[in-house]
Design an enzyme around this catalytic site. Structure first.
Site, mmCIF file in Angstrom:
data_model
loop_
_atom_site.group_PDB
_atom_site.id
_atom_site.type_symbol
_atom_site.label_atom_id
_atom_site.label_comp_id
_atom_site.label_asym_id
_atom_site.label_seq_id
_atom_site.Cartn_x
_atom_site.Cartn_y
_atom_site.Cartn_z
ATOM 1 N N GLY A 227 0.825 -1.206 0.000
ATOM 2 C CA GLY A 227 0.000 0.000 0.000
ATOM 3 C C GLY A 227 0.851 1.245 0.000
ATOM 4 C CD GLU A 247 5.167 -3.036 -3.605
ATOM 5 O OE1 GLU A 247 5.635 -1.876 -3.726
ATOM 6 O OE2 GLU A 247 4.120 -3.394 -4.124
ATOM 7 C CG LEU A 248 5.826 0.717 1.805
ATOM 8 C CD1 LEU A 248 6.565 1.543 2.839
ATOM 9 C CD2 LEU A 248 4.426 0.370 2.285
ATOM 10 C CB CYS A 282 3.736 -1.596 -7.162
ATOM 11 S SG CYS A 282 2.320 -1.855 -6.078
ATOM 12 C CD GLU A 377 3.052 4.303 -6.219
ATOM 13 O OE1 GLU A 377 3.234 3.175 -6.701
ATOM 14 O OE2 GLU A 377 2.780 4.494 -5.017
#
Length: 474
Positions: A227, A247-248, A282, A377
């Site tokens: 997230g 996992e960012l 991602c 992002e």
């Protein structure tokens, strides 16, 4: 249609339900249960009790359960792809790829269940260690709290549930609010496959309720989360001695060197990396650095290929790209493009809403490195293309980011390739490919604000087991 909570092998009604709408059509898909703190407590109790059962299951039986789940998913794969199209607006063709990968991920998990082992330790390498035999074993860690995002609601769940089951753990799963159906269907699949009751519990609900309880409860041995950086960092700060895998996200980049031929295959690969699932990946390709000698040629071909994409209904076979996940993100896309344009950026194609749900695939140039579309992002169909003169400049530009998940470089120069592999500050470097490349048995994770720990079935199993030393005096 109401969708309930899944606790201890049974469906349970909730005190509250929330409507789930299609991101593309706006139609009501289901009324989805929202877990409260008592529900989370019940699920953790069930998972804790089941952990004793799972720990005693032999590796062969854990593998068999996963293999049976794979067979069931294979038989229902078109149904699962339709669920993705409905709740995530993932085009059918893209959804089928995710389902195929999900099946492969659980296959890897079944195989890894049979490969969990330790090693002998030569204690006599140290004075005083003579006359002893030592070896290590890996033991299940216990209850795993898994918190997953909307963008790969089958496969990213598989990367958390698969290794946990393979290792003999139990799971309390909180799916993303927009994509709970992809997780809830796993309840029936794993029950049919023979997973013991309580080994998988599925709790849709608010992050502030379900997520907070999972992070704070001492019975949870590990948290695995995909997230946003803000949420992930807050979780790590609250998790105490729990194992944490995060996992960012990223703003992944590719370098295209001066000696690279701008082929249709390369251009199409960049289009796929930038716009597949509307850029909501991602490791989506967000920044492209092209040597100035190939810049105009690449930009022209990239624009032409992008403008051939078919936008529309995710349930239509011809659709390449559909809506972004929410109205809020749709509005953000427009605001971020406008911010870049106000700072001097040029829109090569797109740059605007196609409808109140669709945002055009967008290519920008002359973008400031401080603009949100470059340094944050995007998680949308926006890509920035920038020329460079030297490899020093390109590598520095890629590294000028708070993120570091994956990067790519196209080059015919082995020295340039290996230099990039050494100097790029990321968790994975893809040589002669885009950063969006991933297969499900490779180690996957980032540095800096992109995360902590590694996924990939073998590596996740290591994260979700305890190493135990046994020493015998002979």
């Amino acid at each position: 249609m109401k969708k309930h909570l899944y606790i201890n092998g049974q469906w349970k009604e909730a005190t509250e339900y929330a409507p789930l709408y299609s991101p593309y059509s706006g139609e009501l898909l289901a009324e989805v249960a929202q877990a409260n703190e008592a529900d989370v407590d019940e699920a953790i109790r069930a998972a804790s009790a089941a952990a004793k059962v799972m720990a005693k299951l032999p590796a062969s039986q854990r593998a068999l359960i996963l293999e049976k789940a794979v067979a069931i998913m294979e038989a229902r794969k078109e149904e699962l792809a339709v669920i993705l199209a409905q709740e995530a607006a993932k085009p059918l063709r893209t959804g089928r790829v995710e389902i195929a990968r999900t099946i492969q991920t659980y296959k890897f998990a079944a195989e890894e269940a049979k490969r969990i082992h330790g090693e002998t330790v030569p204690l006599d390498a140290a004075p005083g260690g003579e006359g002893r035999l030592a070896f290590t074993v890996r033991k299940p860690i216990g209850v795993v709290g898994a918190i997953t995002p909307f963008n790969f609601p089958f496969n990213l769940v598989a990367h958390k549930v698969g290794p946990a089951i393979a290792a003999g753990n139990t799971v309390v799963l909180k799916p993303a609010s927009q994509t709970p159906l992809s997780s809830l269907i796993l309840a029936d699949i794993f029950a049919e496959a023979g997973l013991p009751a309580g080994a998988l519990n599925i709790l849709p609900g608010k992050g502030a309720v379900v997520g907070e309880k999972l992070v704070s409860d001492s019975r949870i041995a590990a948290i695995t989360f995909t997230g946003s950086p803000a949420v992930g960092i807050a979780m790590k700060n609250k998790a105490g001695l729990k194992r944490v895998t995060l996992e960012l996200g990223s703003n992944s980049a590719v370098i295209i060197d001066h000696d690279v031929e701008i082929t249709p295959a390369l251009v199409d690969r960049c289009v796929t990396g930038a716009f597949s699932f509307s850029g909501q990946v991602c490791i989506s390709l967000q920044r492209v650095y092209v040597h100035q000698s190939k810049y105009e040629q690449f930009l022209e071909k990239f624009k032409a290929a992008t403008e051939k994409l078919v936008l529309g209904d995710p349930l239509q076979e011809a659709t390449d790209m559909s809506s972004v996940i929410s109205a809020k993100d749709h509005e953000r896309m427009g605001a971020w493009v406008q911010e870049a344009v106000d700072a001097g950026a040029r829109v090569v194609t797109g740059g605007k809403a196609v409808s109140d749900r669709l945002f055009a695939p967008t290519i920008l140039t002359n973008v400031s490195s401080h603009s949100s579309v470059s340094c944050q992002e995007v998680f949308g169909p926006i890509v920035v293309v920038t020329p460079f003169e030297t490899m020093d400049e390109a590598i520095a530009a890629v590294n000028d980011s708070r993120f570091g998940l994956q990067a790519g470089i196209y080059t015919s120069d082995i020295h340039a390739a290996m230099r990039a592999a050494e100097e790029l500050e990321v968790g994975g470097v893809m040589i002669n490919d885009i950063p969006t490349f991933r297969v499900d048995n490779m180690p996957y994770g980032g540095v800096k604000d992109s995360g902590f720990g590694r996924e990939g079935i073998k590596y996740a199993v290591e994260e979700l087991t305890e190493l135990k030393l046994i020493a015998i005096k002979l």
